[in-house]
Enzyme design. Structure first.
Site, mmCIF file in Angstrom:
data_model
loop_
_atom_site.group_PDB
_atom_site.id
_atom_site.type_symbol
_atom_site.label_atom_id
_atom_site.label_comp_id
_atom_site.label_asym_id
_atom_site.label_seq_id
_atom_site.Cartn_x
_atom_site.Cartn_y
_atom_site.Cartn_z
ATOM 1 N N TYR A 149 24.777 68.400 -1.829
ATOM 2 C CA TYR A 149 24.401 68.528 -0.419
ATOM 3 C C TYR A 149 25.610 68.779 0.475
ATOM 4 O O TYR A 149 25.475 69.273 1.590
ATOM 5 C CB TYR A 149 23.646 67.278 0.063
ATOM 6 C CG TYR A 149 22.284 67.064 -0.586
ATOM 7 C CD1 TYR A 149 21.819 67.909 -1.585
ATOM 8 C CD2 TYR A 149 21.465 66.027 -0.189
ATOM 9 C CE1 TYR A 149 20.587 67.714 -2.181
ATOM 10 C CE2 TYR A 149 20.220 65.828 -0.773
ATOM 11 C CZ TYR A 149 19.789 66.672 -1.776
ATOM 12 O OH TYR A 149 18.574 66.478 -2.364
ATOM 13 N N LYS B 40 23.188 62.771 -15.694
ATOM 14 C CA LYS B 40 22.683 63.919 -16.452
ATOM 15 C C LYS B 40 23.864 64.496 -17.246
ATOM 16 O O LYS B 40 24.179 65.693 -17.164
ATOM 17 C CB LYS B 40 22.095 64.956 -15.464
ATOM 18 C CG LYS B 40 21.405 66.145 -16.090
ATOM 19 C CD LYS B 40 20.060 65.814 -16.713
ATOM 20 C CE LYS B 40 19.494 67.028 -17.416
ATOM 21 N NZ LYS B 40 18.325 66.710 -18.251
ATOM 22 N N ASP C 24 16.148 62.495 -15.882
ATOM 23 C CA ASP C 24 14.768 62.926 -16.179
ATOM 24 C C ASP C 24 13.983 61.801 -16.843
ATOM 25 O O ASP C 24 12.811 61.555 -16.516
ATOM 26 C CB ASP C 24 14.758 64.213 -17.024
ATOM 27 C CG ASP C 24 15.872 64.297 -18.056
ATOM 28 O OD1 ASP C 24 16.786 63.447 -18.013
ATOM 29 O OD2 ASP C 24 15.838 65.192 -18.912
ATOM 30 N N ASP D 48 17.949 61.236 -3.756
ATOM 31 C CA ASP D 48 16.974 61.783 -2.808
ATOM 32 C C ASP D 48 15.615 61.898 -3.498
ATOM 33 O O ASP D 48 14.581 61.466 -2.978
ATOM 34 C CB ASP D 48 17.469 63.169 -2.350
ATOM 35 C CG ASP D 48 16.682 63.718 -1.176
ATOM 36 O OD1 ASP D 48 15.841 62.991 -0.622
ATOM 37 O OD2 ASP D 48 16.901 64.890 -0.814
ATOM 38 N N ASP E 188 12.045 59.131 -3.387
ATOM 39 C CA ASP E 188 10.687 59.517 -2.963
ATOM 40 C C ASP E 188 9.677 59.168 -4.057
ATOM 41 O O ASP E 188 8.549 58.763 -3.777
ATOM 42 C CB ASP E 188 10.602 61.016 -2.650
ATOM 43 C CG ASP E 188 10.776 61.300 -1.152
ATOM 44 O OD1 ASP E 188 11.532 60.537 -0.504
ATOM 45 O OD2 ASP E 188 10.175 62.255 -0.624
#
Ligand code: NAD
Length: 365
Positions: A146, A196, A228, A252, A256
């Site tokens: 970001y 990851k 994942d 992020d 959610d």
């Protein structure tokens, strides 16, 4: 009498509606603790762009600079409406990321909590929820994809292209790792490191630094999970988590998802903490689909106030009281419509009624 300045950034969509409920709680806390909260509103987000020509106007920057803490509502427009604003002036790029950068709020705390008695809010089966959901996501907030270099243009084949870099240095990783280990040490002493590293080199460095910082925290057990797989475990066995640490974009997305397993994004408060200043915001967006209807859930906004009381003003007992008051409104069977589902007996109430009930419960404590 102690006096604190709080910058209120109402934001867009449901922002002003849920901010009103947060203010009710702040006013009650101030009165009974003999504290003065100086509450000043600043324009921020899409509304600020339309009214002042910038989503993070200079006057708001000054207000935030002078504030002891910042309480921020969600910002943003619907996908279609966003196109009315130039890309670099759109609320996240033009206001939210600059706010985070200005105060270097690298540590994002996102508690994910649903007691067993409220398991009916969750889409997960009661046997998966077990004794309830109670963990915290620690998300790095000012690095990674970001905040990396961005480039768009036409490549040598005449095709439009885009390039965005995911950048971290070891100090950035170490400081969020320390926050996560400190948090784990105060809780169950288990830290889930989400990464990851089978694909991303950034995760290889991330894991190396996590390993180095862990040397200072021998009592904390570190468990490494690929991002994942972590997404799957959040649905299949959320009870295994207590403290999770991860880089910016993973945080992020997974937070959610965490809102999803609770039953609503309206249950996700957060604190964004930097070396000198913190701001507090619900983790959800501006919910344009329900804006202006007085049906948004103000829990995450009021929960963000509770986090502010504890982390910025050392009012730990009052923070606990706010959490307790909200839980007792739920256990009495009341909730906003986002948490009612077919077959579940819930007294559906409006945003402002929820805020009134929480204030009434709080007044009893
Ligand atoms: P969203 O979080 O606004 O909404 C997703 C769904 O959750 C919607 O159905 C919405 O009604 C519901 N919801 C969210 N908060 C709720 C609440 N408090 N009570 C009841 N229901 C709630 O996500 P989106 O629709 O993808 O994004 C809308 C806008 O918000 C976009 O412009 C996006 O960029 C922005 N956004 C801002 C922030 C922020 O300010 N930090 C965070 C996320 C998204």
């Amino acid at each position: 009498m102690a006096s604190y300045k709080i910058a209120l950034l109402d934001g867009d969509g449901i922002g002003p509606e849920i901010m009103r409920e947060a203010i009710k709680i702040l006013e009650l806390i101030a009165t009974r603790n003999d504290i003065e909260f100086e509450l000043d509103h600043g324009a921020f987000g899409a509304n600020a762009y339309f009214e002042h020509g910038h989503p993070f106007p200079d006057a708001t920057k000054q207000l935030c600079d002078e504030a002891d803490a910042i309480l921020k509502g969600p910002i943003g427009l619907s996908h279609e409406e966003s196109k009315k604003i130039p890309v670099d002036m759109q609320p996240e790029r033009g206001a939210l990321l600059p706010l985070r950068a200005r105060y270097n709020t690298f540590a994002n705390f996102r508690p994910v909590f649903l007691p067993k008695g409220l398991a009916h809010f969750s889409p997960l089966k009661p046997e998966i929820i077990g004794d309830g959901i109670d963990f915290i996501i620690i998300r790095e907030l000012v690095g990674g994809l970001y905040f990396g270099k961005k480039e768009t243009g036409i490549n040598e084949h005449g095709k439009r292209y885009v390039s965005e870099s995911l950048e971290y240095d070891e100090d950035q990783i170490a400081r969020i790792a320390k926050v996560a280990f400190d948090t784990a040490q105060k809780r169950k002493r288990v830290l889930h490191n989400i990464h990851k590293s089978n694909v991303l080199k950034s995760s290889v460095l991330w894991n190396e630094v996590i390993g180095e910082v862990s040397q200072d925290y021998p009592e904390v057990e570190v468990k490494h999970i690929l991002v994942d797989a972590a997404a799957t475990y959040l649905c299949l066995n959320p009870g295994q988590f207590d403290v999770m640490v991860m880089e910016n974009m993973f945080g992020d997305i997974l937070s959610d998802q965490a809102g999803g397993i609770l039953g609503s994004l309206g249950l996700m408060p957060s604190a964004c903490v930097g070396p000198d200043k913190a701001y507090y915001e619900p983790a959800h967006g501006s919910a344009p689909d329900i804006a202006g209807q007085n049906i948004a859930n103000p829990y995450a906004m009021i929960g963000s106030v509770a986090m502010m009381l504890e982390m910025s003003f050392n009012l730990e007992a009052e923070a606990k009281n706010v959490w307790h008051a909200m839980q007792s409104v739920f256990t009495q069977g009341y909730s906003t419509p986002d948490l009612s589902s077919p077959g579940v007996a819930v007294n559906m109430i409006s945003t402002d009624s929820f805020g009134d009930l929480v204030a009434a419960e709080l007044a009893k404590l």
